[in-house]
Write a protein that holds these residues in place. Structure first.
Motif, PDB file in Angstrom:
ATOM      1  N   ASP A  49     -21.786  17.932  19.679  1.00  0.00           N
ATOM      2  CA  ASP A  49     -22.183  16.541  19.919  1.00  0.00           C
ATOM      3  C   ASP A  49     -22.748  15.881  18.668  1.00  0.00           C
ATOM      4  O   ASP A  49     -23.182  14.733  18.711  1.00  0.00           O
ATOM      5  CB  ASP A  49     -23.229  16.463  21.033  1.00  0.00           C
ATOM      6  N   GLY A  50     -22.781  16.623  17.554  1.00  0.00           N
ATOM      7  CA  GLY A  50     -23.281  16.066  16.309  1.00  0.00           C
ATOM      8  C   GLY A  50     -24.780  16.171  16.121  1.00  0.00           C
ATOM      9  O   GLY A  50     -25.325  15.591  15.179  1.00  0.00           O
ATOM     10  N   VAL A  51     -25.458  16.921  16.990  1.00  0.00           N
ATOM     11  CA  VAL A  51     -26.902  17.085  16.873  1.00  0.00           C
ATOM     12  C   VAL A  51     -27.192  18.253  15.927  1.00  0.00           C
ATOM     13  O   VAL A  51     -26.506  19.277  15.962  1.00  0.00           O
ATOM     14  CB  VAL A  51     -27.554  17.334  18.244  1.00  0.00           C
ATOM     15  N   LYS A  52     -28.225  18.089  15.098  1.00  0.00           N
ATOM     16  CA  LYS A  52     -28.586  19.117  14.122  1.00  0.00           C
ATOM     17  C   LYS A  52     -29.933  19.719  14.481  1.00  0.00           C
ATOM     18  O   LYS A  52     -30.882  19.014  14.815  1.00  0.00           O
ATOM     19  CB  LYS A  52     -28.640  18.512  12.719  1.00  0.00           C
ATOM     20  N   TYR A  53     -30.018  21.051  14.396  1.00  0.00           N
ATOM     21  CA  TYR A  53     -31.274  21.752  14.598  1.00  0.00           C
ATOM     22  C   TYR A  53     -31.517  22.656  13.391  1.00  0.00           C
ATOM     23  O   TYR A  53     -30.614  23.338  12.928  1.00  0.00           O
ATOM     24  CB  TYR A  53     -31.239  22.604  15.870  1.00  0.00           C
ATOM     25  N   GLN A  54     -32.756  22.660  12.911  1.00  0.00           N
ATOM     26  CA  GLN A  54     -33.106  23.536  11.803  1.00  0.00           C
ATOM     27  C   GLN A  54     -33.435  24.928  12.312  1.00  0.00           C
ATOM     28  O   GLN A  54     -33.923  25.094  13.432  1.00  0.00           O
ATOM     29  CB  GLN A  54     -34.288  22.976  11.021  1.00  0.00           C
ATOM     30  N   LEU A  55     -33.179  25.920  11.465  1.00  0.00           N
ATOM     31  CA  LEU A  55     -33.511  27.300  11.769  1.00  0.00           C
ATOM     32  C   LEU A  55     -34.732  27.673  10.932  1.00  0.00           C
ATOM     33  O   LEU A  55     -34.607  28.147   9.795  1.00  0.00           O
ATOM     34  CB  LEU A  55     -32.334  28.233  11.459  1.00  0.00           C
ATOM     35  N   TRP A  56     -35.920  27.462  11.487  1.00  0.00           N
ATOM     36  CA  TRP A  56     -37.141  27.726  10.738  1.00  0.00           C
ATOM     37  C   TRP A  56     -37.280  29.201  10.386  1.00  0.00           C
ATOM     38  O   TRP A  56     -37.925  29.544   9.400  1.00  0.00           O
ATOM     39  CB  TRP A  56     -38.346  27.280  11.559  1.00  0.00           C
ATOM     40  N   ALA A  57     -36.706  30.071  11.197  1.00  0.00           N
ATOM     41  CA  ALA A  57     -36.843  31.510  10.970  1.00  0.00           C
ATOM     42  C   ALA A  57     -35.941  32.016   9.857  1.00  0.00           C
ATOM     43  O   ALA A  57     -36.051  33.179   9.457  1.00  0.00           O
ATOM     44  CB  ALA A  57     -36.543  32.280  12.261  1.00  0.00           C
ATOM     45  N   VAL A  58     -35.049  31.172   9.352  1.00  0.00           N
ATOM     46  CA  VAL A  58     -34.130  31.567   8.276  1.00  0.00           C
ATOM     47  C   VAL A  58     -34.349  30.609   7.110  1.00  0.00           C
ATOM     48  O   VAL A  58     -33.517  29.749   6.826  1.00  0.00           O
ATOM     49  CB  VAL A  58     -32.665  31.535   8.743  1.00  0.00           C
ATOM     50  N   PRO A  59     -35.484  30.731   6.415  1.00  0.00           N
ATOM     51  CA  PRO A  59     -35.762  29.809   5.314  1.00  0.00           C
ATOM     52  C   PRO A  59     -34.839  30.072   4.129  1.00  0.00           C
ATOM     53  O   PRO A  59     -34.465  31.213   3.845  1.00  0.00           O
ATOM     54  CB  PRO A  59     -37.222  30.114   4.961  1.00  0.00           C
ATOM     55  N   VAL A  60     -34.476  29.012   3.434  1.00  0.00           N
ATOM     56  CA  VAL A  60     -33.616  29.126   2.257  1.00  0.00           C
ATOM     57  C   VAL A  60     -34.495  29.305   1.025  1.00  0.00           C
ATOM     58  O   VAL A  60     -35.444  28.545   0.811  1.00  0.00           O
ATOM     59  CB  VAL A  60     -32.734  27.871   2.103  1.00  0.00           C
ATOM     60  N   SER A  61     -34.179  30.309   0.235  1.00  0.00           N
ATOM     61  CA  SER A  61     -34.892  30.550  -1.017  1.00  0.00           C
ATOM     62  C   SER A  61     -33.952  30.239  -2.174  1.00  0.00           C
ATOM     63  O   SER A  61     -32.993  30.973  -2.417  1.00  0.00           O
ATOM     64  CB  SER A  61     -35.376  32.005  -1.093  1.00  0.00           C
ATOM     65  N   LEU A  62     -34.214  29.135  -2.877  1.00  0.00           N
ATOM     66  CA  LEU A  62     -33.375  28.783  -4.024  1.00  0.00           C
ATOM     67  C   LEU A  62     -33.505  29.828  -5.127  1.00  0.00           C
ATOM     68  O   LEU A  62     -32.544  30.072  -5.866  1.00  0.00           O
ATOM     69  CB  LEU A  62     -33.761  27.402  -4.547  1.00  0.00           C
ATOM     70  N   ARG A  63     -34.662  30.450  -5.212  1.00  0.00           N
ATOM     71  CA  ARG A  63     -34.852  31.504  -6.222  1.00  0.00           C
ATOM     72  C   ARG A  63     -33.950  32.694  -5.929  1.00  0.00           C
ATOM     73  O   ARG A  63     -33.284  33.212  -6.826  1.00  0.00           O
ATOM     74  CB  ARG A  63     -36.319  31.929  -6.234  1.00  0.00           C
ATOM     75  N   GLN A  64     -33.927  33.146  -4.654  1.00  0.00           N
ATOM     76  CA  GLN A  64     -33.040  34.252  -4.296  1.00  0.00           C
ATOM     77  C   GLN A  64     -31.579  33.882  -4.502  1.00  0.00           C
ATOM     78  O   GLN A  64     -30.773  34.707  -4.930  1.00  0.00           O
ATOM     79  CB  GLN A  64     -33.267  34.650  -2.837  1.00  0.00           C
ATOM     80  N   ARG A  65     -31.249  32.629  -4.204  1.00  0.00           N
ATOM     81  CA  ARG A  65     -29.864  32.185  -4.370  1.00  0.00           C
ATOM     82  C   ARG A  65     -29.445  32.227  -5.838  1.00  0.00           C
ATOM     83  O   ARG A  65     -28.335  32.647  -6.166  1.00  0.00           O
ATOM     84  CB  ARG A  65     -29.715  30.781  -3.787  1.00  0.00           C
ATOM     85  N   LYS A  66     -30.337  31.812  -6.736  1.00  0.00           N
ATOM     86  CA  LYS A  66     -30.032  31.843  -8.160  1.00  0.00           C
ATOM     87  C   LYS A  66     -29.906  33.288  -8.657  1.00  0.00           C
ATOM     88  O   LYS A  66     -29.019  33.597  -9.460  1.00  0.00           O
ATOM     89  CB  LYS A  66     -31.108  31.104  -8.949  1.00  0.00           C
ATOM     90  N   LYS A  67     -30.794  34.155  -8.194  1.00  0.00           N
ATOM     91  CA  LYS A  67     -30.708  35.560  -8.590  1.00  0.00           C
ATOM     92  C   LYS A  67     -29.407  36.184  -8.105  1.00  0.00           C
ATOM     93  O   LYS A  67     -28.758  36.949  -8.822  1.00  0.00           O
ATOM     94  CB  LYS A  67     -31.908  36.330  -8.034  1.00  0.00           C
ATOM     95  N   ALA A  68     -29.023  35.859  -6.867  1.00  0.00           N
ATOM     96  CA  ALA A  68     -27.770  36.389  -6.326  1.00  0.00           C
ATOM     97  C   ALA A  68     -26.580  35.870  -7.118  1.00  0.00           C
ATOM     98  O   ALA A  68     -25.617  36.609  -7.371  1.00  0.00           O
ATOM     99  CB  ALA A  68     -27.636  36.011  -4.857  1.00  0.00           C
ATOM    100  N   ALA A  69     -26.629  34.603  -7.531  1.00  0.00           N
ATOM    101  CA  ALA A  69     -25.531  34.038  -8.321  1.00  0.00           C
ATOM    102  C   ALA A  69     -25.423  34.726  -9.673  1.00  0.00           C
ATOM    103  O   ALA A  69     -24.316  34.988 -10.172  1.00  0.00           O
ATOM    104  CB  ALA A  69     -25.739  32.541  -8.499  1.00  0.00           C
ATOM    105  N   ARG A  70     -26.567  35.048 -10.281  1.00  0.00           N
ATOM    106  CA  ARG A  70     -26.531  35.755 -11.566  1.00  0.00           C
ATOM    107  C   ARG A  70     -25.969  37.156 -11.406  1.00  0.00           C
ATOM    108  O   ARG A  70     -25.184  37.617 -12.245  1.00  0.00           O
ATOM    109  CB  ARG A  70     -27.939  35.807 -12.159  1.00  0.00           C
ATOM    110  N   ARG A  71     -26.353  37.851 -10.321  1.00  0.00           N
ATOM    111  CA  ARG A  71     -25.815  39.195 -10.089  1.00  0.00           C
ATOM    112  C   ARG A  71     -24.308  39.141  -9.882  1.00  0.00           C
ATOM    113  O   ARG A  71     -23.562  39.990 -10.380  1.00  0.00           O
ATOM    114  CB  ARG A  71     -26.495  39.831  -8.874  1.00  0.00           C
ATOM    115  N   ALA A  72     -23.839  38.140  -9.121  1.00  0.00           N
ATOM    116  CA  ALA A  72     -22.404  38.019  -8.879  1.00  0.00           C
ATOM    117  C   ALA A  72     -21.656  37.712 -10.170  1.00  0.00           C
ATOM    118  O   ALA A  72     -20.554  38.225 -10.399  1.00  0.00           O
ATOM    119  CB  ALA A  72     -22.141  36.924  -7.845  1.00  0.00           C
TER     120      ALA A  72
END
Length: 214
Positions: A113-136
């Protein structure tokens, strides 16, 4: 009610819930609760006049809010539905009502229906994302021993993907796999967490009253 034949899909979930929670958030919540209790206990023992009553009112306000934003958030997923426990709401989404699960600056689920809900229990870590990108990036190059090929597909290697992105990918895969199940049909259900909201409101009102009459 007849049992399903071998040619029919089993309408009942055959596996337990997958549970997603933030261990860092839980640890932080426990620390904040302990710190709050120490301050309130000190006010009750040493405080004079209205200080103990203000401390109790503050405790009634603070504890639900700390629990709501740190310990309470969780995501439960099985073959039929996604259950989201956010700070002030609980959302039940049958997979048939889920259009997409994605992670940008926050983890989000979108309904048909186009409604958005946030997943508070799955926070996004930009630091982890950058580290993962460097490892890849490192893993995609040949090392001196020739153990890694430049043609190796490293996208699905969990060690080279941020944990939050991996969790979102898992939920998206579950949505795509199970959205056709008979038990995965239905409309989203949303319930306010009055067990959190009510004591917090009472504590806030008491603080206002004590402050206005002091």
């Amino acid at each position: 009610m007849t049992s399903p034949t071998p040619s029919e899909p089993n309408p009942e979930p055959t596996s337990a819930d997958r549970v997603y929670r933030s261990s860092f958030g839980i640890a932080g919540g426990v620390f904040l609760l302990a710190l709050t209790l120490v301050f309130v206990a000190d006010a009750l023992v040493r405080g004079e006049g209205r200080a103990p009553w203000l401390a109790l009112a503050g405790l009634l306000l603070a504890v639900p809010l700390i629990v709501a934003f740190t310990i309470r958030p969780a995501v439960y997923a099985n073959e039929d539905r996604l259950r989201i426990r956010n700070p002030f709401r609980a959302i039940l989404l049958p997979w048939g009502s889920v259009a997409d699960v994605r992670a940008g600056y926050s983890s989000e689920v979108f309904t048909t229906d186009g409604v958005k809900y946030q997943l508070w229990a799955v926070p996004v870590s930009l630091r982890q994302r950058k580290k993962a990108a460097r490892r890849a990036a490192r893993a995609s190059q040949d090392d001196p021993s020739g153990r890694t090929s430049v043609t190796a597909d490293v996208r699905d290697n969990a060690s080279r993907i941020a944990q939050s992105d991996q969790n979102v990918a898992d939920l998206r895969e579950m949505a795509e796999t199970h959205q056709g199940r008979p038990g995965a049909q239905g409309a989203p259900q949303v319930r306010w967490a009055y067990e959190i909201i009510a004591p917090a409101v009472v504590g806030l009102v008491l603080l206002v009253v004590l402050g206005a009459t002091g």
